[in-house]
Design a protein around this motif. Sequence first.
Motif, PDB file in Angstrom:
ATOM      1  N   UNK A  21       0.853  -1.211   0.000  1.00 16.55           N
ATOM      2  CA  UNK A  21       0.000   0.000   0.000  1.00 16.55           C
ATOM      3  C   UNK A  21       0.878   1.245   0.000  1.00 16.55           C
ATOM      4  N   UNK A  22       1.968   1.192   0.783  1.00 19.51           N
ATOM      5  CA  UNK A  22       2.881   2.335   0.830  1.00 19.51           C
ATOM      6  C   UNK A  22       3.562   2.510  -0.513  1.00 19.51           C
ATOM      7  N   UNK A  23       3.915   1.391  -1.122  1.00 23.69           N
ATOM      8  CA  UNK A  23       4.536   1.457  -2.449  1.00 23.69           C
ATOM      9  C   UNK A  23       3.582   2.143  -3.424  1.00 23.69           C
ATOM     10  N   UNK A  24       2.334   1.738  -3.356  1.00 17.65           N
ATOM     11  CA  UNK A  24       1.330   2.308  -4.256  1.00 17.65           C
ATOM     12  C   UNK A  24       1.207   3.809  -4.028  1.00 17.65           C
ATOM     13  N   UNK A  25       1.150   4.209  -2.775  1.00 20.34           N
ATOM     14  CA  UNK A  25       1.020   5.634  -2.463  1.00 20.34           C
ATOM     15  C   UNK A  25       2.243   6.405  -2.956  1.00 20.34           C
ATOM     16  N   UNK A  61      11.035  -6.782  -7.789  1.00 22.99           N
ATOM     17  CA  UNK A  61      10.729  -7.402  -6.492  1.00 22.99           C
ATOM     18  C   UNK A  61      11.200  -6.557  -5.330  1.00 22.99           C
ATOM     19  N   UNK A  62      10.613  -6.893  -4.185  1.00 20.46           N
ATOM     20  CA  UNK A  62      10.946  -6.209  -2.928  1.00 20.46           C
ATOM     21  C   UNK A  62      10.929  -4.715  -3.119  1.00 20.46           C
ATOM     22  N   UNK A  63       9.913  -4.261  -3.819  1.00 17.88           N
ATOM     23  CA  UNK A  63       9.842  -2.852  -4.158  1.00 17.88           C
ATOM     24  C   UNK A  63       9.115  -2.075  -3.072  1.00 17.88           C
ATOM     25  N   UNK A  83       8.597   1.175  -0.519  1.00 17.21           N
ATOM     26  CA  UNK A  83       8.398   2.590  -0.879  1.00 17.21           C
ATOM     27  C   UNK A  83       9.723   3.320  -1.121  1.00 17.21           C
ATOM     28  N   UNK A  84      10.763   2.934  -0.392  1.00 21.47           N
ATOM     29  CA  UNK A  84      12.040   3.647  -0.540  1.00 21.47           C
ATOM     30  C   UNK A  84      12.701   3.413  -1.900  1.00 21.47           C
ATOM     31  N   UNK A  85      12.252   2.360  -2.587  1.00 21.72           N
ATOM     32  CA  UNK A  85      12.842   2.063  -3.900  1.00 21.72           C
ATOM     33  C   UNK A  85      12.057   2.736  -5.031  1.00 21.72           C
ATOM     34  N   UNK A  86      10.922   3.335  -4.669  1.00 21.54           N
ATOM     35  CA  UNK A  86      10.044   3.873  -5.710  1.00 21.54           C
ATOM     36  C   UNK A  86      10.699   4.994  -6.534  1.00 21.54           C
ATOM     37  N   UNK A  87      11.382   5.961  -5.898  1.00 21.74           N
ATOM     38  CA  UNK A  87      11.944   7.065  -6.706  1.00 21.74           C
ATOM     39  C   UNK A  87      12.878   6.559  -7.800  1.00 21.74           C
TER      40      UNK A  87
END
Lengths: 594, 1172
Positions: free
Chosen positions: A23-27, A70-72, A74-78
Amino acid sequence: MSEAVKTKILVGLGACGIAAGAQKTLASLEEGLAARGLVAELGPAGCMGMCYREPLVEVRRPGQPGVVYMELTADRVPRLLDEVVRDGRRIDEWVARGEGLTGAEDSFFAKQHRIVLRNCGRLDPERIEEYLAQGGYQALGKALRTLTPAAVIEEIKLSGLRGRGGAGFPTGTKWSFAAAQKSAEKYIICNADEGDPGAFMDRSVLESDPHAVLEGMLIAGYAIGATHGYIYCRAEYPIAIKRLRIAIRQAEAGGFIGERILGTDFSFHVVIKEGAGAFVCGEETALMASIEGRRGMPRLRPPFPAVEGLWRKPTNINNVETFANVPWILQNGGAAYAALGTAKSKGTKVFALAGKVNRGGLVEVPMGATIREVVMDIGGGIRNGRRFKAVQMGGPSGGCIPAELADTPIDYESLNQTGAIMGSGGMLVLDDTTCMVDVARFFLDFTQKESCGKCTFCRVGTKRMLEILERITHGHGREGDIALLEELAATIKRGSLCGLGQTAPNPVLTTIRYFRAEYEAHIREHRCPARSCRALIAYTVLADKCTGCQVCARACPVHAISGEKKGLHSIDLARCTRCGLCFDKCRFEAIEIT
Amino acid sequence: MAELKMVLDGAEVAAREGETLLELARRLGKDIPTLCHDPRLAPFTACFLCLVELEGKPGFVPACGTRVAPGMRVRTDSPDIQAARKLCLELVMSTHHADCVAPCRLQCPDSIDIQTYLAQVASGDFAAALETIKRTNPFPSVCGRVCPHTCELACRRNKVDEPVAINPLKRFVADLDRAAERPHLPPVAPATGKRVAVVGAGPAGLTAAYYLRQKGHAVTVLEMNPEAGGMLRYGIPRYRLPADALDREIALITALGVEILFGQRLGRDFDLPGLKARGFDAVFLAVGAWTSTALQLPGEDMPGVLAGIDYLYRVARGERPDLGRRVVVVGGGNTAIDAARTARRMGAEVTILYRRTRKEMPAAAYEVDEAEREGVKMHFLAAPLALLAGSGGRVGAIRSQRMELGEPDASGRRRPVPVPGSDFEVAADTVVAAIGQRPEPRDWADAGGPGAAPGATKWATVEADERTYQSKIAWVFAAGDCLTGAATAVEAIAGGRKAAISIDRYLRGLEPLPIGKPFSQIIGRLEDIDEGMFAQVERQARAHPRELPVAERLGNFREVELGLDQLQALAEGRRCLECGCAAADSCDLRALAERYGADLQRFGVEFQHRPLVADHPLVIFDPNKCILCGRCVRICLEQQGAGALGFVRRGFDTSVRPSLEQPLLQTDCDACGQCVGSCPTGALAARQFLPKAGPYPTECTQVACGFCGWACRLGLEMVGRRFVRAGARPGEHHNRGNLCVDGSFGHRFLETLPRLRAPGLGRGPARREAGWDEALRAAGEGLGRAARGKGVAVLQHGPLTNEDAYLLARLARGALLTPRLAMLDAGAEPFVRAGLRPGLRLEELGEADRVWVLGTDPLERSPVAGVELRRLALAGCALTVLSARPGRLDQAARRVLRVPARHQAALLRALAAAARGGGLEALEEVGLASGVKAPLLLAELEALGAALRPAVVACDDLADEAAEALLELLATLGRPDRLLVLRGAGNALGRLRLGLHPATLPGALRVDVEADVRRTREVWGGAAPGAVAQAAAWTPADVLAQVRAGAVDAVLAVNTDPYGWPFGPLAAEGVFSVALELGPSALAAGADVALPAAALAESAGTVLADDGRVLVTAAARPPVAGRGLFEVLAGLAAAAGQPQAFGRPAEVWAEIGRLRDGLGGLGQPGGLRFWA
């Protein structure tokens, strides 16, 4: 802008993904896209199977095959947004898999064959369009327009599909029983009361591809002449229920559910019934009692539901996975399905692979694959390099199959021979630190609590068995306990009304069968060979290995460890609760379990 | 019914389609056990005790739920099945946290039913308590004095304060009986022709004689001593057991016809083969243990050294052995203490030497204390070494040594070990050695050569089976001290009683069976029981018997303990905690567990005691005893439709609770008691109003319930004259074992209703008690006088037997010549007339294909009839309810027509008109007014008209107009015979047909039919039946109006007041009034003559159920005031000038048979079952 020219980003939002932070990744993705002024279609997907690598994000750039990262978290999103979405590059070290690429997790899929999971993680379950784009509801159309109900049943019979709820009764035959009943009212029930601890096949399918289940129910309804369907789903599956509701609404709007479906005379309505989470309500007669508003207690069969089911009308009950197979079979033909698998077990089976295995997740293999293939090849072997000891198959009603029998092919008959069962698809991998008596105790604890309380043998017998297992694991086992367990188990199996009682002793029986020596060690020597039963172990410090680093002493929650810095530490066993934290924390292997 | 062939236990059988395996097996006489099944309920298949094997199925199947099928092959018994059923019962028992039998009884060597006798004492029923004890012990007066009463050690009251004074209570009731004019004597069975010789008139021998004699065997006791009693007489000193107490109880044994021959010693005067030769069929050896164990010390043969038992024997025979001043007694058992206290009474200084400590003494602690109080000195941890001579060759001292206690020995007591160098001497003029006794095998073992007599064991006891009491010589049995070694009186009595059972079996040609303790579940040993269980029990000190002061004891043998008084006894009885289950003897679980040999301790489990649920005025639930068979839950839902009970939680924690876990009173509970009746254990019980719940030995009387016209068959269980509970067995009679709240609990009025206990004469302050004859004369003459004046009004209400009803009608019309005869609970007037013709029978109702139900919901008004209708509807019969108010039957009905009462008559009339083919306007009009649409009504009418077997069931509280219209409708449809009227009052149909109504004459004759009146006159010998036809029934208001208008001179009111009819003021109206009433009502108080009435349950005769079924009903107890209604009515008739010759109720039917052909046999056993 058409679909084809827009980048599409799918975030695995099954319960597994959500638990890993999807959910955090999505946000973050939403935020990041907006901040960067990037245009992309961002949406949820179901479980992609690699639960051990969640959160998973698939990026499909226009004209390019999708790549799953994988293992994406939120910190990997940028970095993902900058390099992949904006610059169109690939981050190779994060790739789980991708078409035409070598991904880190390709071997997870190498031996799988995904029919039930064909759409899982590949489409947005909340959008019927995506299901339609994958050929959804074409099987229904084909059935309604070109096949008689009898022909549908023939096709299912041809496929060799057997009930995936666990018992493996031939689905086509079951349908033909209900079809043969003369009644103006008949019912289809989808059993989504998945209750085995650790099993999540049905939940994933419902969360990821709800329309496939609905389509299967519709086809079944047409085949037996039913006009109403119930999905009995446990209330603990809120995401599944939400997505099912959306799917039903969309299917109604699309003319797939309701009156005169696709312009034919066939009408069918679907209602979701939320179960309160009693394990026994997965038993079909208890399930029907629950739908009718009564206490979920099984009753004697016959009469079978096909003759006298819900509201005393002919009723066909299948499990989620069974229904999810149906559209594929109708579309690809029963023969194509029957081409997979073994002589008596056709097609594929989904498993929730869990336990002491490196890659736990949702896997689907053709019938006949061996346990070893699933555990070693797909699951990537045992965690921490420990020894493979056994698998518990079929949930609490199943049994433990020892590693020696790991080459057993996964099909109904072979599994039954081991004393375990196919079950609904739980596969729990155990290593040499697992006490088999304790495993039996764990599962029996579950079943005895979940007994409906009706039959004497199940209600009281399992409780008494549990008490015996508890005293064995506490070191108070008595001579004769194994024989008493066996007598109770045999009689409980023969003297119970429903599958719960008839199978509850299986974990005990199979562990006695394959690991009797462990029982005897507990009873006669008050020793737990796996060094797992707390009452029977002690932690000590090895003088030659202890460096006096004090890590264990600090970790100990009950201050049972003392020792000067750089001096030899010792454990006060009177105070020690055997929690094992010191053992886990020590970097010098200086703690020994005895 | 279609039949099909299948195989049951290897034999081909014809099964009926649709029946279950259980039904099939039972029909064929095979017994399959079950706990959860009740034939009234749909199979539940929960307990799995009825499991059987089905060929081709790996699992067992429950027979109760599995239907037969062609070709099915079933086994109902096999080693596997037996083992599984045993395991099933062991598992169920492991959850059944209760005592079947109280721990005191289990502790008692003689298994005396202590809890029952305590309960009887608590109720003040001392004679019954004595009888209970005497069922297992013919010596309560003796045991009440000398028994070591280990029962009190087991008493759970120990966990509260002090144990119940069980033994003193035994003595209390026994002493009452002893003093009674006619002490209890058990009945003796007819002579069997068998003869038993009993050797030894001690407790074992006399006890065996007592019970063998009761079985009808001739018993001869051979006794070596001049008097009977054995050790009781010669071993126990008189200050503990006065001769009178013993003599009296022995006299009650000989009073049964037991012969005792004295001076006969086995081995001296006769031997065993000789007895056989004398024609005795069996011999019972009870020769005791009379040989003292020697000290085996130097000097033992000196003068002044006595054996304890010999000393006591001599004193008991009246000798006064010379003891000298100082007496030393060696030993710590009861004989030692008895010898010491006896010697004290003879003036000696007495010292006891015992080698262990006080704690280890085998003697009863009370005896040791008393000995000390009386001045006996005790040297503990002292063992004799040698006897030293004193002057004149007589013993002078005893040398002893100190001991200390070492490791426990075989007896579990710590072994005394000598302390070296600790020798000491005690001066003694006499040494009494009382360290043990044994039997003398020479008496029996060598008689008649090898193999002719039982041998002896190494303890010198008789070689015989300790559970069957039989020796290797099949006709020789043994018990008492000679079998067990020296033991207590109660053990000897127990042995004698059990041996008598074995001997009786032997004499009847049966194999003796081992006789053990009663089979019982136990919640735990006293020390393991959590005291929290008794947190709610009020503390109450134990009653202590009075005692002879110590100062008054020496120099005499007066009894020391003086017993309890009556107030103490009552209070003490009530202290009992009632550990044993009141349902122990009716418990299916216990019976089955015993039958299958269940090992109750197999799963030693901990159990949390749960408190009783006692928040309901009638029903008590003990969750500890519930085995989750679900019968209560299902009978409440399936039969009663109330659904007041349900299951909560899951798995092992499942339990039965009222719905929504509310108190039962806040649910839809009808208090019908069906749950209690269905419970296979004692988990659900009816609340008792005796001080204790029992268990009591009850007598069950089959009666017809009089609370409504359905007349359910039920059993009233009585303890003597006291009502305990009512019940009916599943499947029995027309109510199929069902009962409603009145049937289950209504008969409590027998205990609780204040009753008239004697006739009374005179009004107000002038009222005095009178004898029956005087009162009947006054009443009869007064009524007769009025009859010759302006006349009498007779009012009646409530159930009477047909015979009593006939007598009353005959009295009114034949003797008092009055037509003013009002049955106040007759119901709707048109139904009164309908009741004179045959109506629908229950069996016909059961086959109906269309049923209308009108009026009040039958589940409310005639609940068991309602259950029947509900069952019918659930089985698929189309049932239409037409009523004003919602009722529970609505839920089962195919259609409910809710019609306000004011529209019902019009609606029924309109339907009748429509049925006649008339216009539909009326129907439409009433449809509009009542809110039920005309087409619907028409459809219903057509369906009823078209039905092959229609049935109309109406409650008799329908308004007269509506009832009239209903009759009209049925007549129009041509089906007047298809009506069943549910009458609200007990035996209303019988009373109507026997003439208790202005419009009816006995025999269902009618006053408006000239021939009927003529015939009645002829039969009654010309006496005019009050011949004036009455236009309508009377209401109480009519009666009052007539009285006030001076139209009558007297009123006879029968049972009219319990419901508050306004007749109390009659007295003020200046008419002569006679009240025949159950209770001291206002009417009775104001009447010139008040006569006690008997209730239906106290009357014998017949009753008619609503469908004309004849039920024979018995009197559960004699009438409280000594005369039954039948006698009272006959007496009234005689006094009023019309003597009659009916001695017994059945005799009235001969006369009724003359009134109306075919009725004559109605009252006879095996006579008419229906008066249709």
